[in-house]
Scaffold this motif. Structure first.
Motif, mmCIF file in Angstrom:
data_model
loop_
_atom_site.group_PDB
_atom_site.id
_atom_site.type_symbol
_atom_site.label_atom_id
_atom_site.label_comp_id
_atom_site.label_asym_id
_atom_site.label_seq_id
_atom_site.Cartn_x
_atom_site.Cartn_y
_atom_site.Cartn_z
ATOM 1 N N GLY A 296 0.799 -1.228 0.000
ATOM 2 C CA GLY A 296 0.000 0.000 0.000
ATOM 3 C C GLY A 296 0.830 1.275 0.000
ATOM 4 O O GLY A 296 0.358 2.336 0.416
ATOM 5 N N LEU A 297 2.067 1.173 -0.466
ATOM 6 C CA LEU A 297 2.907 2.366 -0.593
ATOM 7 C C LEU A 297 3.443 2.419 -2.031
ATOM 8 O O LEU A 297 4.634 2.255 -2.261
ATOM 9 C CB LEU A 297 4.081 2.301 0.405
ATOM 10 N N HIS A 496 10.069 -5.074 15.566
ATOM 11 C CA HIS A 496 9.510 -5.708 16.772
ATOM 12 C C HIS A 496 8.063 -5.278 16.988
ATOM 13 O O HIS A 496 7.171 -6.093 17.223
ATOM 14 C CB HIS A 496 10.351 -5.339 17.994
ATOM 15 N N ARG A 497 7.820 -3.989 16.908
ATOM 16 C CA ARG A 497 6.474 -3.450 17.134
ATOM 17 C C ARG A 497 5.470 -4.064 16.154
ATOM 18 O O ARG A 497 4.379 -4.493 16.524
ATOM 19 C CB ARG A 497 6.515 -1.923 16.963
ATOM 20 N N ILE A 498 5.854 -4.117 14.887
ATOM 21 C CA ILE A 498 4.939 -4.601 13.852
ATOM 22 C C ILE A 498 4.667 -6.095 14.030
ATOM 23 O O ILE A 498 3.525 -6.542 14.010
ATOM 24 C CB ILE A 498 5.500 -4.289 12.442
ATOM 25 N N VAL A 499 5.732 -6.858 14.237
ATOM 26 C CA VAL A 499 5.562 -8.318 14.337
ATOM 27 C C VAL A 499 4.761 -8.708 15.576
ATOM 28 O O VAL A 499 3.798 -9.463 15.491
ATOM 29 C CB VAL A 499 6.941 -9.020 14.360
ATOM 30 N N LYS A 506 3.930 -14.690 17.431
ATOM 31 C CA LYS A 506 4.791 -15.139 18.521
ATOM 32 C C LYS A 506 6.266 -15.161 18.088
ATOM 33 O O LYS A 506 7.168 -15.276 18.915
ATOM 34 C CB LYS A 506 4.392 -16.561 18.970
ATOM 35 N N SER A 507 6.477 -15.138 16.770
ATOM 36 C CA SER A 507 7.854 -15.194 16.270
ATOM 37 C C SER A 507 7.907 -14.456 14.927
ATOM 38 O O SER A 507 6.891 -14.324 14.240
ATOM 39 C CB SER A 507 8.259 -16.651 16.086
ATOM 40 N N ASP A 508 9.086 -13.992 14.546
ATOM 41 C CA ASP A 508 9.189 -13.285 13.261
ATOM 42 C C ASP A 508 9.704 -14.226 12.164
ATOM 43 O O ASP A 508 10.020 -13.808 11.059
ATOM 44 C CB ASP A 508 10.095 -12.060 13.391
ATOM 45 N N ARG A 509 9.763 -15.508 12.472
ATOM 46 C CA ARG A 509 10.364 -16.482 11.573
ATOM 47 C C ARG A 509 9.763 -16.477 10.161
ATOM 48 O O ARG A 509 10.482 -16.542 9.179
ATOM 49 C CB ARG A 509 10.215 -17.880 12.181
ATOM 50 N N ASP A 510 8.434 -16.403 10.081
ATOM 51 C CA ASP A 510 7.797 -16.480 8.759
ATOM 52 C C ASP A 510 7.342 -15.122 8.227
ATOM 53 O O ASP A 510 6.585 -15.054 7.264
ATOM 54 C CB ASP A 510 6.607 -17.444 8.815
ATOM 55 N N VAL A 511 7.800 -14.056 8.886
ATOM 56 C CA VAL A 511 7.341 -12.736 8.444
ATOM 57 C C VAL A 511 8.081 -12.329 7.179
ATOM 58 O O VAL A 511 9.293 -12.191 7.170
ATOM 59 C CB VAL A 511 7.559 -11.683 9.553
ATOM 60 N N SER A 512 7.324 -12.163 6.080
ATOM 61 C CA SER A 512 7.951 -11.758 4.824
ATOM 62 C C SER A 512 7.626 -10.306 4.512
ATOM 63 O O SER A 512 8.253 -9.693 3.669
ATOM 64 C CB SER A 512 7.421 -12.633 3.692
ATOM 65 N N TYR A 513 6.619 -9.754 5.182
ATOM 66 C CA TYR A 513 6.135 -8.401 4.902
ATOM 67 C C TYR A 513 5.631 -8.243 3.469
ATOM 68 O O TYR A 513 5.560 -7.141 2.954
ATOM 69 C CB TYR A 513 7.215 -7.346 5.165
ATOM 70 N N VAL A 514 5.331 -9.346 2.788
ATOM 71 C CA VAL A 514 4.813 -9.248 1.419
ATOM 72 C C VAL A 514 3.293 -9.095 1.476
ATOM 73 O O VAL A 514 2.619 -9.869 2.147
ATOM 74 C CB VAL A 514 5.193 -10.490 0.581
ATOM 75 N N GLY A 515 2.776 -8.079 0.761
ATOM 76 C CA GLY A 515 1.328 -7.901 0.637
ATOM 77 C C GLY A 515 0.631 -7.413 1.896
ATOM 78 O O GLY A 515 -0.600 -7.453 1.967
ATOM 79 N N ASP A 516 1.400 -6.957 2.894
ATOM 80 C CA ASP A 516 0.794 -6.511 4.145
ATOM 81 C C ASP A 516 0.431 -5.030 4.104
ATOM 82 O O ASP A 516 1.250 -4.176 4.438
ATOM 83 C CB ASP A 516 1.757 -6.761 5.323
ATOM 84 N N LYS A 517 -0.831 -4.755 3.728
ATOM 85 C CA LYS A 517 -1.267 -3.357 3.674
ATOM 86 C C LYS A 517 -1.213 -2.705 5.061
ATOM 87 O O LYS A 517 -1.033 -1.509 5.195
ATOM 88 C CB LYS A 517 -2.690 -3.272 3.107
ATOM 89 N N ILE A 518 -1.384 -3.546 6.111
ATOM 90 C CA ILE A 518 -1.341 -3.009 7.475
ATOM 91 C C ILE A 518 0.015 -2.353 7.752
ATOM 92 O O ILE A 518 0.097 -1.353 8.445
ATOM 93 C CB ILE A 518 -1.568 -4.146 8.510
ATOM 94 N N LEU A 519 1.060 -2.930 7.182
ATOM 95 C CA LEU A 519 2.399 -2.359 7.356
ATOM 96 C C LEU A 519 2.445 -0.942 6.786
ATOM 97 O O LEU A 519 2.901 -0.009 7.441
ATOM 98 C CB LEU A 519 3.440 -3.252 6.653
ATOM 99 N N GLY A 520 1.955 -0.796 5.539
ATOM 100 C CA GLY A 520 1.944 0.511 4.900
ATOM 101 C C GLY A 520 1.113 1.527 5.679
ATOM 102 O O GLY A 520 1.541 2.658 5.892
#
Ligand SMILES: [Zn+2]
Length: 559
Positions: A296-297, A496-499, A506-520
């Motif tokens: 979303g950016l 840290h805050r986002i994950v 519970k872990s950032d192991r599988d966080v890819s940040y792909v397609g996450d509009k919430i991040l934007g």
């Protein structure tokens, strides 16, 4: 220059005549800002456009025109009547409105370091320029033969013969001995200028004018030191075994020239990993465009105006450039389909979206990042993705096996690189602080004390020279190095805050940040939109719930 100074003087004389109640003070200040921005906005835009031309074409006349415009802008901030007016308003304590107070703060600290006799400023600029020229034209030599920095890097990364390595490492430091006397003279001139505006030395002035304070920085760096000592010692011992083995020597005989980088600020590439393999058939521009749109950016407008590919005469590295604080943001790159350029385009677009998404209803003076290290943090946050295994799997369609392969080596390498950089930043921060506190002390020995303490590298036998002065940052970006480290800390704190708080994982192991509009959405609302409306630490508290701390960097890379 004369024209601008004269008209501002007249303007200030007029505003001093009108009333003195809180409303009157506020009105005076609002009119001052209006007149100031009317001058500085078009000049800044023109300078930005000229710089863009210079960087994309490499034409000398563009660079010359750019320096002239820069000088014109700096003269605006040298005006003593304007400064007296701003200081008066600040000391009156009458500006209560949040936006006006922030603009007052920004203006005050933009004018303050420039309130120095013009002859002294000119002497500083002149000496700075002549040292930089010596740097650029100097070539070190090995056995009487001149070598370039790339020759030196080649030897340091591949040569197995220890004597050849020693000579190459020494060649990389020779320029330090050539410039050190001028550099110490420059340090003293900078200190003289700082004392003219009421500071004990230039280091303190620079920190304060950047709206940081030495006590906070000391606390952050002490904590970082404490938390990284044990893991760094462990990683470095492992590395020493690999390195000593590769040269056929004992670990006790390792010297500074055995570490692949003149200052040991990068991890030697002793763990095999060729991430380029995964990028060579892809288009990094397309990947970046698709990725940012997905969160979303969107950056298609930025890319359309950017200069992305290699060309004769063009600036060879990369940067992001906010032309007008109205949405004309561009990046310059020299893209190839490699992991390094994937990281670079993600990094530069991180800077670019920060600028693009400043709320345009905010006043011009506040349409900037909260601090130079906060935009660095956003750029690093996205740049780190290029070697994140989960991100690579989704963006590059990799199999689970490929992902696992990347994960194993990449994690180890990334951790070492981050911890190593923290130790190196500790050397730079502490050395520079002491350099400005007492430029007459035995600096060569001080340097090696710090290198031994933080980087665990042995000093070479015999008397030590001024090799430290070969680090260009002491001249061209004084008292700035700590900001790179602060950027890393903030990137981890945001992660840290986002994950854990926003995605509630519970872990950032599988966080890819792909397609996450919430991040934007989160970044726009808490970081990009407000721009410089809040001071950097207030912005960080609003965005992450606490002030800047090394805790999350340590959690991500050290534990
Ligand atoms: Zn950057």
């Amino acid at each position: 220059m004369e024209r601008i100074t004269a008209s501002l003087t007249v303007f200030v004389a007029v505003v001093f005549l009108t009333g003195c109640g809180p409303a009157a003070k506020q009105g005076q200040f609002e009119r001052f800002i209006e007149a100031h921005v009317e001058k500085v906005e078009p000049l800044t835009k023109e300078a930005n456009l000229v710089y863009w031309d210079a960087a994309t074409t490499g034409k000398t006349e563009d660079y010359k025109r750019f320096s002239e415009l820069q000088l014109e802008i700096s003269r605006l901030y040298n005006n003593p009547q304007d400064f007296a007016f701003i200081k008066g308003i600040k000391e009156s304590g009458r500006i209560k409105n949040v936006r006006l107070a922030r603009q007052l703060d920004k203006l005050y600290y933009a004018y303050l370091p420039n309130q120095v006799p013009p002859e002294l400023l000119e002497e500083i600029v002149g000496l700075d320029g002549s040292i930089q020229e010596k740097y650029s034209s100097f070539r070190g030599s090995i056995d009487g033969k001149k070598v370039t920095m790339s020759d030196i890097y080649n030897i340091l990364t591949t040569e197995k013969d220890c004597r050849k390595r020693e000579l190459a490492w020494k060649a990389s430091k020779q320029v330090g001995n050539v410039v050190v006397d001028d550099l110490i003279k420059l340090v003293k001139l900078r200190n003289e200028a700082a004392r003219k505006v009421g500071f004990e030395n230039y280091h303190t002035l620079t920190i304060v004018a950047g709206r940081q304070n030495v006590k906070d920085l000391d606390r952050i760096f002490d904590e970082l030191c404490e938390l990284t000592t044990e893991p760094f010692t462990r990683m470095k011992n492992e590395l020493d075994i690999i390195l000593a083995d590769s040269y056929g020597i004992a670990t006790g005989d390792l010297m500074p020239w055995h570490y692949h980088d003149p200052f040991f600020q990068r991890t030697p590439l002793v763990y095999d990993q060729d991430l380029d393999l995964y990028y060579k058939d892809k288009d990094v521009r397309e990947l970046a465009e698709k990725y940012y749109a997905g969160v979303g950016l969107p950056v298609n407008d930025i890319l359309a105006k950017s200069d992305l590919y290699d060309r004769e005469g063009k600036y060879p590295h990369a940067f992001s450039h906010d032309i007008d604080r109205q949405g004309d943001v561009r990046i310059l790159c020299n893209l190839q389909n490699t992991e390094r350029w994937m990281e670079t385009i993600l990094h530069e677009l991180g800077h670019a979206i920060y600028s693009k998404y400043h709320d345009r209803n905010e006043p011009w003076l506040l349409r900037e990042p909260a601090h130079s290290f906060t935009t660095e943090a956003i750029a690093m946050f996205f740049g780190r993705l290029s070697r994140n295994a989960a991100w690579m799997q989704e963006m590059l369609d990799l199999s689970d096996e490929e992902r696992m392969e990347i994960e194993e080596v990449s994690r180890k390498y990334l951790r070492f690189q981050q911890v190593l950089f923290a130790r190196w930043a500790l050397v730079m921060y502490n050395f520079e602080k002491q350099l400005y506190a007492d430029p007459d002390q035995d600096l060569n020995n001080l340097w090696w004390q710090l290198v031994e303490k933080y980087q665990l590298i042995k000093r070479p036998p015999g008397p030590v020279d001024a090799g430290w002065a070969s680090k260009l940052h002491f001249t061209s970006a004084p008292c700035y190095y700590h900001n790179y480290m602060m950027g890393e800390l903030l990137a981890s704190q945001l992660h840290h805050r986002i994950v854990y708080k926003i995605f509630q994982l519970k872990s950032d192991r599988d966080v890819s940040y792909v397609g996450d509009k919430i991040l934007g959405d989160y970044l726009r609302e808490k970081v990009l939109g407000p721009g410089a409306l809040y001071r950097w630490n207030d912005m960080i508290k609003r965005a992450t719930g606490e002030p800047l701390t090394p805790k999350y960097f340590v959690e991500q890379f050290v534990k």
